[in-house]
Design an enzyme around this catalytic site. Structure first.
Site, PDB file in Angstrom:
ATOM      1  N   HIS A 204       0.837  -1.198   0.000  1.00 45.68           N
ATOM      2  CA  HIS A 204       0.000   0.000   0.000  1.00 45.68           C
ATOM      3  C   HIS A 204       0.882   1.263   0.000  1.00 45.68           C
ATOM      4  CE1 HIS A 204      -3.471   2.324   2.220  1.00 45.68           C
ATOM      5  NE2 HIS A 204      -3.257   2.771   0.994  1.00 45.68           N
TER       6      HIS A 204
ATOM      7  N   GLU B  71       2.420   1.569  -3.353  1.00 49.84           N
ATOM      8  CA  GLU B  71       1.448   2.097  -4.329  1.00 49.84           C
ATOM      9  C   GLU B  71       1.393   3.628  -4.246  1.00 49.84           C
ATOM     10  OE1 GLU B  71      -2.675   3.679  -4.056  1.00 49.84           O
ATOM     11  OE2 GLU B  71      -2.725   1.686  -3.136  1.00 49.84           O
ATOM     12  N   HIS B  72       1.445   4.174  -3.035  1.00 50.46           N
ATOM     13  CA  HIS B  72       1.459   5.638  -2.884  1.00 50.46           C
ATOM     14  C   HIS B  72       2.777   6.237  -3.374  1.00 50.46           C
ATOM     15  CE1 HIS B  72      -2.034   6.871  -0.160  1.00 50.46           C
ATOM     16  NE2 HIS B  72      -2.221   5.577  -0.333  1.00 50.46           N
TER      17      HIS B  72
ATOM     18  N   GLU C  90      -4.404   7.201   6.965  1.00 53.54           N
ATOM     19  CA  GLU C  90      -5.487   6.568   6.200  1.00 53.54           C
ATOM     20  C   GLU C  90      -5.919   5.283   6.899  1.00 53.54           C
ATOM     21  OE1 GLU C  90      -6.273   4.228   1.972  1.00 53.54           O
ATOM     22  OE2 GLU C  90      -4.418   5.346   2.200  1.00 53.54           O
TER      23      GLU C  90
END
Length: 978
Positions: A64, A67-68, A165
């Site tokens: 994750h 991905e950012h 998040e």
């Protein structure tokens, strides 16, 4: 094809899939083994996606965070954050990236060929050649930083976009439950960890580990490419080969996921979560479910059969589990992730209840076991199986605007496990094979139930109960983690942290050179919109019907709206509930079960929803309507009504963590226009609280009695209008049906006293288009005008047990047709891209934030999953100062225009064409003049509207915060606490 490209990509097979109007081409790249699927279809909204199998073995959130971080700059595009920058340099209809449990997917779509090449270039470079700078990892993943980075005396805290998040994600109890469910039923490999990242594990990830994960997973040999639409395939292959694949050698990718070792006996687990402050019954907040491991998802027919079987078991009021569990009254709604889950290598089925008392866990388990036995004994009615197959057929015919995106998501999991994606697309084949199996063996489905449910030892019972101090415990564990990290630091490292914090802040504030990025120009935007042909006629001599001929694949879309302007005040709060239950309570001679069955067999679904329609030229005028389909609804079944109420209340409560910013914005605009109050009443926190109150009532009859009264106002309305979207050859047939239907509406001729004194009539005429004279028939919209309305300021703080805030600030500006509306619309986009994104997300650490202008003339600032509250409101103020100073370039304005036009020109499905005219009275002429105003917006206009409307003291504004207790707000008397 070019000779060299043909050598690089080996065609594997070409398959026509007529039921989806497409041809699938499967290829593989010779040099690297990268897989490729192209779906050719006559659709101008073209899509690209690249997918990597990402199999983390811990919960640090490495896929994750990666991905950012890959989207923060690459070799060819080294500027910070090319991904967010491209949002303003393109006419994309979709751009995003997703981290699933076992793959990471990067899709975009656009209707413009030049834009497609631009975006493809940026996406390929980001995925295969990212910079992965340390400071980007700190910004996006996690870092230790002083609370105030400029002051080394303030305490060190954890910061980072993904860190915040995920903290926000795990305030959502449904998310907690679903996460534990997957981790516990498939515990042995990658499915046993949290791929998005557990906030308590994220700080264990190092920058080295991130780079290592990229090197092993983001390689062409571990990739799958997908393109869709009507652009030529050859161009895509050439660009992907030359810009990415040619630079790699084939490697063995060791990312295969082994099959889960099957259990010999069932397991049980219990977990805890936070209290739900909106629960109808505080003593009933437990969730329990029983889940069964099924088959390997690469066996596409077995998977298809089991997903149909799952629908038969849990979907709709006629399904055995709905009857046994929902109608038992033991809980409020099915447990999260109910039904079939096919996103892991082996699929699983889950069923259970939420909103139960802890002592009822065994009762639920007994009901489930008993229901399984009953299904094995009785099977399913033929009608229900037919209804389900009919639903699949309608879904196939329904033309959506994001069909490419739906396809890439649909095939992702199976293709990720090396299943055949083309097999998945052949749905008609599967349906006929399914019918064949049933014909040859009528107990085919019962046998599956016996194998996979009754005789399956790999079965998990998961229960989750709230803990009074759950969030405090989480916070305490975070503090302990932080202390451990801080105590391990040397003085030298502490100095470094301070200096790195300053460096990151300086980097975030530095003007960006984006000249390396490709961009479309404003001149690439179509100057004129194509006009939609509409014809309006009077049915039964009095009711206007708008006909819109469209390529709908033979499906007819019918809508009717009825005015609620005469509805008495005290009935208004119950309109959303009325809309929610009217199609689920039975009608005429049918009870609710028969009605559901008939709807599935004969239609693609029916729904009713309330609409508040603002006038396009006056802010204090609105129209209140209901989109509905008429029948004679029944409101007798009190027990069933109670079931629906509890379900609705539970859904609203579960939705708050995902839509907090919307609730904050609705509340902030409540006192700015007369329709604001209705908006809060229908879809704001007021509605959440009302439903909680109704769900708590011991006697629900008084509420049930209000529904026939609302119905009376609707079905006797003198102000009904209808619309039909259908294929040209179906219109004549459809119009006969509409005539029949309208004559069948019982109209009460009794004179009513008008309840609303201030009703103005406003007509929208259908103008002649081109040489065709369309009927110049007037549709009269009755609008409510409130001459006594005075907007007023208001600040509200909803105290909720979340560790993050949702902030909204709304300002009353001008309606759609006003000259300044276009400037404000461009300004909202400009502020978001050039100021708010940087201040709220990059520096503030919130997951999102920005500004938007809604159709009703309310200008909204918002933030999402935000560690700050009052500081964010300060940032909104600074954004206005920034806009007033006019410190933006022509390039900035052009980028904002591109982003706005991408939204204005987003594709519209055939079923929705003409809806702006039908619902809002906005004609194509009005849209064209708005378009011309958008093109004309200049720097002076932007500074002018900032001063005129947004500057402090100029317009009425409202503010709202949803989030934890806040000492600063509490001591400020201008805030109302709720």
């Amino acid at each position: 094809m070019h000779k060299n490209i043909r050598i690089c990509f080996l065609p594997m097979q070409v398959t026509a899939v007529p039921e989806l109007f497409l041809t699938a081409v499967k290829l593989s790249h010779d040099g690297t083994g990268a897989r490729y699927l192209h779906v050719a279809r006559e659709d101008s909204n073209n899509l690209f996606s690249v997918q990597f199998r990402t199999t983390p073995m811990d919960s640090t959130g490495v896929p994750h965070i990666l991905e950012h971080t890959v989207l923060c700059g690459s070799q060819k595009y080294p500027c910070r954050d090319p991904f967010f920058k491209m949002l303003n340099r393109s006419l994309s209809t979709f751009m995003n990236a997703f981290t699933a449990s076992d793959y990471t997917l990067y899709p975009f779509s656009t209707q413009n060929p030049k834009d497609f090449q631009n975006l493809l270039s940026v996406y390929l470079d980001a995925a295969f050649f990212p910079c992965l700078r340390q400071l980007d990892f700190w910004q996006e993943g996690w870092r230790l930083e002083h609370e105030n980075p400029a002051d080394p005396q303030t305490p060190l805290v954890f910061k980072g976009v993904v860190f915040n998040e995920m903290k926000g994600a795990f305030t959502d109890n449904e998310r907690i439950f679903a996460q534990h469910l997957q981790n516990k039923i498939l515990p042995d490999h990658t499915y046993g960890v949290v791929s998005g990242g557990d906030p308590l594990c994220i700080p264990d990830l190092t920058w080295e580990q991130l780079k290592q994960f990229h090197a092993t997973h983001y390689h062409p040999s571990n990739s799958r490419f997908f393109t869709y639409g009507n652009f030529p395939l050859e161009q895509h292959l050439k660009q992907i080969h030359e810009e990415a694949l040619i630079k790699f050698e084939r490697i063995e990718s060791h990312t295969d996921i082994p099959k889960q070792k099957l259990w010999e006996k069932p397991r049980e687990h219990s977990v805890t979560c936070g209290l739900d402050s909106f629960a109808a019954n505080p003593s009933k907040q437990t969730t329990v479910s029983v889940s069964y491991l099924l088959t390997d998802i690469t066996d596409t027919f077995e998977t298809f059969t089991l997903s149909l079987l799952s629908s038969l078991l849990v979907d709709g009021p006629n399904s055995p589990f709905y009857k046994a569990l929902i109608e038992s009254g033991v809980g409020t709604d099915f447990s999260p992730d109910v039904g079939f889950n096919g996103s892991t290598r082996e699929a699983y089925f889950s069923v259970g209840l939420q909103g139960i008392a802890e002592r009822d866990i065994d009762t639920v388990k007994q009901i489930i076991a008993r229901t399984v036995d009953e299904v094995i004994a009785k099977g399913f009615e033929e009608d229900r199986i037919e209804a389900l197959l009919h639903k699949i057929e309608i879904q196939l015919k329904h033309q959506s605007t994001s069909f490419g995106l739906a396809l890439t998501s649909y095939i992702a999991s199976c293709w990720n496990q090396d299943g055949d994606p083309v097999e998945l697309l052949k749905i008609a084949d599967k349906v006929s094979r399914f019918r064949q199996c049933l014909k040859e063996n009528p107990t085919f489905l019962q046998e599956k139930v016996k194998t996979y449910f009754k005789d399956n030892p790999h079965r998990l019972t998961l229960s989750m109960s709230p803990e009074e101090d759950y969030h405090d415990k989480q916070a305490k564990m975070e503090t302990e983690k932080l202390q451990k990290k801080v105590n391990a630091l040397s003085e030298e490292e502490k100095t470094q942290i301070f200096e790195k914090g300053l460096e990151l802040m300086a980097l975030q504030s530095k003007p960006q050179d984006t000249s390396c990025l490709p961009a479309l120009q404003v001149s690439d935007i179509e100057p004129k919109i194509p006009f939609t042909v509409l014809e309006t006629t009077l049915a039964a001599d009095e009711i206007p019907v708008q006909y819109c001929p469209q390529p709908t694949n033979g499906v007819v879309y019918f809508r009717a709206v009825s005015s609620l302007n005469t509805l008495p005040e005290e009935l208004k709060p119950y309109v959303p509930l009325f809309c929610n239950v009217i199609t689920k309570m039975g009608c005429g001679a049918l009870d609710y079960r028969e009605q559901a069955q008939k709807m599935e067999l004969k239609t693609g679904g029916m729904s009713v929803s309330p609409h508040i329609i603002p006038d396009d030229s006056h802010l204090d005028v609105y129209e209140l309507r209901d989109l509905l389909l008429f029948f004679s609804p029944r409101f007798e079944e009190e027990e069933h009504f109670r079931v629906l109420v509890k379900k609705t209340a539970q859904e609203l409560s579960n939705g708050i963590p995902d839509c907090g910013h919307l609730y904050a914005s609705i509340r902030a605009s409540k006192n700015l226009t007369p329709s604001g109050e209705l908006q809060e009443m229908f879809s704001g926190m007021d509605q959440v609280k009302l439903m909680k109150r109704i769900a708590e009532m011991s006697d629900i009859k008084p509420i049930l009695r209000k529904l026939p009264r609302i119905k009376k106002y609707l079905l006797n309305s003198d102000n009904i209008r209808c619309s039909v979207n259908a294929a040209p050859q179906q219109i004549t047939e459809a119009s006969k049906e509409v005539e029949k239907f309208i004559k069948g509406i019982a109209r009460s001729k009794k004179e009513r006293k008008p309840v609303r004194p201030h009703v103005i009539e406003k007509s929208s005429e259908v103008k002649p288009v081109g040489s065709e004279m369309l009927t110049g028939l007037q549709i009269t919209r009755k609008l409510v005008n409130d001459p006594t309305f005075k907007p007023c300021q208001m600040k509200t703080h909803f105290v909720l047990p979340f560790p993050v805030n949702y902030v909204g600030e709304c300002i009353r500006t001008v309606p759609y047709m006003a000259a300044d509306y276009a400037s404000l619309r461009i300004l909202a986009r400009l502020m978001t891209a050039k100021f708010l994104h940087r201040e709220i997300r990059e520096k503030g650490g919130a997951y999102g934030g920005g500004a938007k202008l809604s159709h009703n003339g309310i200008f909204t600032f918002y933030s999402y999953r935000d560690p700050n509250s009052l500081a964010t409101l300060k940032t909104f103020e600074k954004a206005v100062e920034w806009a007033k100073s006019g410190e933006f370039t022509q390039q900035d304005i052009d980028e904002a225009k591109l982003a706005v036009f991408a939204a204005v020109d987003a594709p519209v499905a055939p079923s929705d064409k003409g809806m702006d005219h039908f619902l809002y009275g906005i004609s194509d002429e009005m849209k064209q003049s708005h378009r011309e105003q958008l093109f004309a917006v200049s720097s002076d206009n932007l500074v002018d509207v900032s001063n005129k409307y947004l500057a402090v003291g100029k317009s009425t504004r409202g503010q709202a915060v949803l989030g934890p207790e806040n000492a600063d707000i509490t001591k400020d008397p201008s805030w109302v606490k709720r």
